[in-house]
Design a protein around this motif. Sequence first.
Motif, PDB file in Angstrom:
ATOM      1  N   MET A 310      13.360  59.586  99.268  1.00 50.69           N
ATOM      2  CA  MET A 310      14.589  60.046  99.912  1.00 50.69           C
ATOM      3  C   MET A 310      14.680  61.570  99.912  1.00 50.69           C
ATOM      4  N   LEU A 311      14.543  62.159  98.729  1.00 46.36           N
ATOM      5  CA  LEU A 311      14.706  63.606  98.622  1.00 46.36           C
ATOM      6  C   LEU A 311      13.580  64.344  99.344  1.00 46.36           C
ATOM      7  N   THR A 312      12.351  63.854  99.188  1.00 46.27           N
ATOM      8  CA  THR A 312      11.213  64.488  99.857  1.00 46.27           C
ATOM      9  C   THR A 312      11.371  64.449 101.370  1.00 46.27           C
ATOM     10  N   SER A 313      11.848  63.327 101.886  1.00 41.64           N
ATOM     11  CA  SER A 313      12.007  63.185 103.335  1.00 41.64           C
ATOM     12  C   SER A 313      13.033  64.172 103.875  1.00 41.64           C
ATOM     13  N   TRP A 314      14.102  64.396 103.118  1.00 39.47           N
ATOM     14  CA  TRP A 314      15.092  65.384 103.560  1.00 39.47           C
ATOM     15  C   TRP A 314      14.469  66.776 103.647  1.00 39.47           C
ATOM     16  N   TYR A 315      13.725  67.161 102.617  1.00 40.88           N
ATOM     17  CA  TYR A 315      13.161  68.511 102.594  1.00 40.88           C
ATOM     18  C   TYR A 315      12.029  68.671 103.614  1.00 40.88           C
ATOM     19  N   VAL A 316      11.247  67.619 103.814  1.00 41.73           N
ATOM     20  CA  VAL A 316      10.200  67.678 104.838  1.00 41.73           C
ATOM     21  C   VAL A 316      10.832  67.772 106.227  1.00 41.73           C
ATOM     22  N   ALA A 317      11.898  66.997 106.449  1.00 43.89           N
ATOM     23  CA  ALA A 317      12.590  67.062 107.739  1.00 43.89           C
ATOM     24  C   ALA A 317      13.100  68.470 108.009  1.00 43.89           C
ATOM     25  N   LEU A 318      13.631  69.111 106.979  1.00 42.13           N
ATOM     26  CA  LEU A 318      14.099  70.490 107.141  1.00 42.13           C
ATOM     27  C   LEU A 318      12.929  71.425 107.427  1.00 42.13           C
ATOM     28  N   ALA A 319      11.836  71.243 106.699  1.00 44.30           N
ATOM     29  CA  ALA A 319      10.675  72.118 106.875  1.00 44.30           C
ATOM     30  C   ALA A 319      10.092  72.001 108.278  1.00 44.30           C
ATOM     31  N   MET A 320      10.191  70.818 108.882  1.00 41.20           N
ATOM     32  CA  MET A 320       9.632  70.617 110.215  1.00 41.20           C
ATOM     33  C   MET A 320      10.336  71.467 111.274  1.00 41.20           C
ATOM     34  N   SER A 321      11.537  71.912 110.976  1.00 38.77           N
ATOM     35  CA  SER A 321      12.247  72.779 111.918  1.00 38.77           C
ATOM     36  C   SER A 321      11.601  74.154 112.003  1.00 38.77           C
ATOM     37  N   TYR A 322      10.778  74.484 111.009  1.00 41.79           N
ATOM     38  CA  TYR A 322      10.176  75.817 110.959  1.00 41.79           C
ATOM     39  C   TYR A 322       8.653  75.772 110.988  1.00 41.79           C
ATOM     40  N   LEU A 323       8.086  74.570 111.128  1.00 41.37           N
ATOM     41  CA  LEU A 323       6.631  74.430 111.103  1.00 41.37           C
ATOM     42  C   LEU A 323       6.052  74.631 112.499  1.00 41.37           C
ATOM     43  N   HIS A 324       5.118  75.545 112.625  1.00 43.31           N
ATOM     44  CA  HIS A 324       4.489  75.829 113.917  1.00 43.31           C
ATOM     45  C   HIS A 324       3.164  75.065 114.006  1.00 43.31           C
ATOM     46  N   LEU A 325       3.294  73.769 114.190  1.00 45.03           N
ATOM     47  CA  LEU A 325       2.121  72.902 114.271  1.00 45.03           C
ATOM     48  C   LEU A 325       2.481  71.751 115.204  1.00 45.03           C
ATOM     49  N   ASP A 326       1.896  71.733 116.399  1.00 42.47           N
ATOM     50  CA  ASP A 326       2.325  70.791 117.430  1.00 42.47           C
ATOM     51  C   ASP A 326       1.661  69.424 117.342  1.00 42.47           C
ATOM     52  N   ASN A 327       0.515  69.335 116.703  1.00 40.63           N
ATOM     53  CA  ASN A 327      -0.216  68.077 116.666  1.00 40.63           C
ATOM     54  C   ASN A 327       0.538  67.032 115.844  1.00 40.63           C
ATOM     55  N   ILE A 328       0.831  65.888 116.469  1.00 43.60           N
ATOM     56  CA  ILE A 328       1.617  64.846 115.800  1.00 43.60           C
ATOM     57  C   ILE A 328       0.883  64.285 114.586  1.00 43.60           C
ATOM     58  N   ALA A 329      -0.407  64.022 114.741  1.00 39.03           N
ATOM     59  CA  ALA A 329      -1.183  63.452 113.637  1.00 39.03           C
ATOM     60  C   ALA A 329      -1.202  64.387 112.435  1.00 39.03           C
ATOM     61  N   GLN A 330      -1.307  65.683 112.692  1.00 34.10           N
ATOM     62  CA  GLN A 330      -1.369  66.647 111.594  1.00 34.10           C
ATOM     63  C   GLN A 330      -0.036  66.738 110.850  1.00 34.10           C
ATOM     64  N   THR A 331       1.060  66.779 111.590  1.00 34.06           N
ATOM     65  CA  THR A 331       2.363  66.879 110.923  1.00 34.06           C
ATOM     66  C   THR A 331       2.683  65.606 110.144  1.00 34.06           C
ATOM     67  N   LEU A 332       2.324  64.456 110.700  1.00 28.29           N
ATOM     68  CA  LEU A 332       2.532  63.205 109.970  1.00 28.29           C
ATOM     69  C   LEU A 332       1.652  63.150 108.727  1.00 28.29           C
ATOM     70  N   ALA A 333       0.437  63.695 108.831  1.00 32.05           N
ATOM     71  CA  ALA A 333      -0.460  63.727 107.670  1.00 32.05           C
ATOM     72  C   ALA A 333       0.112  64.618 106.570  1.00 32.05           C
ATOM     73  N   VAL A 334       0.687  65.743 106.969  1.00 26.43           N
ATOM     74  CA  VAL A 334       1.326  66.633 105.988  1.00 26.43           C
ATOM     75  C   VAL A 334       2.466  65.904 105.285  1.00 26.43           C
ATOM     76  N   TYR A 335       3.284  65.219 106.072  1.00 27.99           N
ATOM     77  CA  TYR A 335       4.406  64.456 105.507  1.00 27.99           C
ATOM     78  C   TYR A 335       3.903  63.395 104.534  1.00 27.99           C
ATOM     79  N   GLY A 336       2.868  62.657 104.943  1.00 26.27           N
ATOM     80  CA  GLY A 336       2.315  61.613 104.085  1.00 26.27           C
ATOM     81  C   GLY A 336       1.753  62.169 102.792  1.00 26.27           C
TER      82      GLY A 336
END
Length: 360
Positions: A310-336
């Motif tokens: 829960m807590l990690t997902s909130w902070y990752v969601a916030l971080a995605m607003s500032y992440l300059h990485l367009d590839n979907i697979a890469q951003t999902l991999a970072v989240y995972g």
Amino acid sequence: MRFVPANLVLYFFLVTLGVGGFFFTTVWPEPKGFYLFILLAGLGGLGVALYIYYTKRHHAQLVCPVGSDCNVVVNSRYSVFLGVHLEYWGMLYYAMVLSSYGTLLLAPHLFTKLILSSLVLLSTFGFFFSLYLLFIQAFILRQWCIWCLLSATLSIAIFITSLVSAPEAMTLLAGISTTIGIVHSLGFIFGMGGATALLFLFGKCLRDGKIDEGELTALKGLSELIWLGIALSLASQIAHYVANATTLATSGPFITQTVALFATAVTTAITMIIFEPVLSLIPFSDVGGEVAPSPFKPLRKPLFITLAVMLTSWYVALAMSYLHLDNIAQTLAVYGAVLVLMIALSLLVEQRLRKARHKL
């Protein structure tokens, strides 16, 4: 008619009033027809909220047309949200719908694109709040209130109709991107802030070795705050997508942020359904080398994992607003990867905490 309770007559009248307005959308398939439907649905919803308010104020019993116990639902601990009884929230929401769409019918020239878009956002929030209340009835209380179901149905109908009645919804929403951004930020303030506060309160409870009723009440309040944040975040996320569907459909950060926000909703739901009712019964310490005998022992590690996600997902969601990485697979991999790391850390904390308390 004397054999039919008056409140059942009222119920079916409100059903006819709220749902019957759909007739206007078929014979008058233009914005004004949809506005009239929303107006009647809002009037029906206001009637439901007022009736629940009246029965609770006069300590009367709600009569359910299908035989379920509506009184269990409307008098439960979940009948209060952020310290305010739900019937007051309902009266406020439907009064806003009535006044807004009533004015829109009589004086459409007063409404700018900004105001029209705000009405769509208002109905979107009502939609998500209705889903939250349906979730409470289905999975936590396991009781249904037919009056509450009618209100939820009308709220969902208002949401759908408000979208359909706005043929320029994409243009309208794009024009208030700043407002949507503010709503999105508020969602993170309430949701992420509530989740962080919940974690600190949970940590305090663990240090004390027990969770009392006051702390359980505080945890419930924080859960409600998190749900408010989820509703605001997802509503603004959907609005943002509708306004920029072509661009965001292939945006890695946006897709990952959406997945993370849904993860916060799922983990918050799991916390409320599984853990919150028995939180004070879960043993968090070893006594005499043995875990305190309790059937709730197996919930200990899943609880830590759920809170970590829960807590990690909130902070990752916030971080995605500032992440300059367009590839979907890469951003999902970072989240995972971050999820795996934080889950492992939460299990390590749980193990060390248990051993530390055992030594004491």
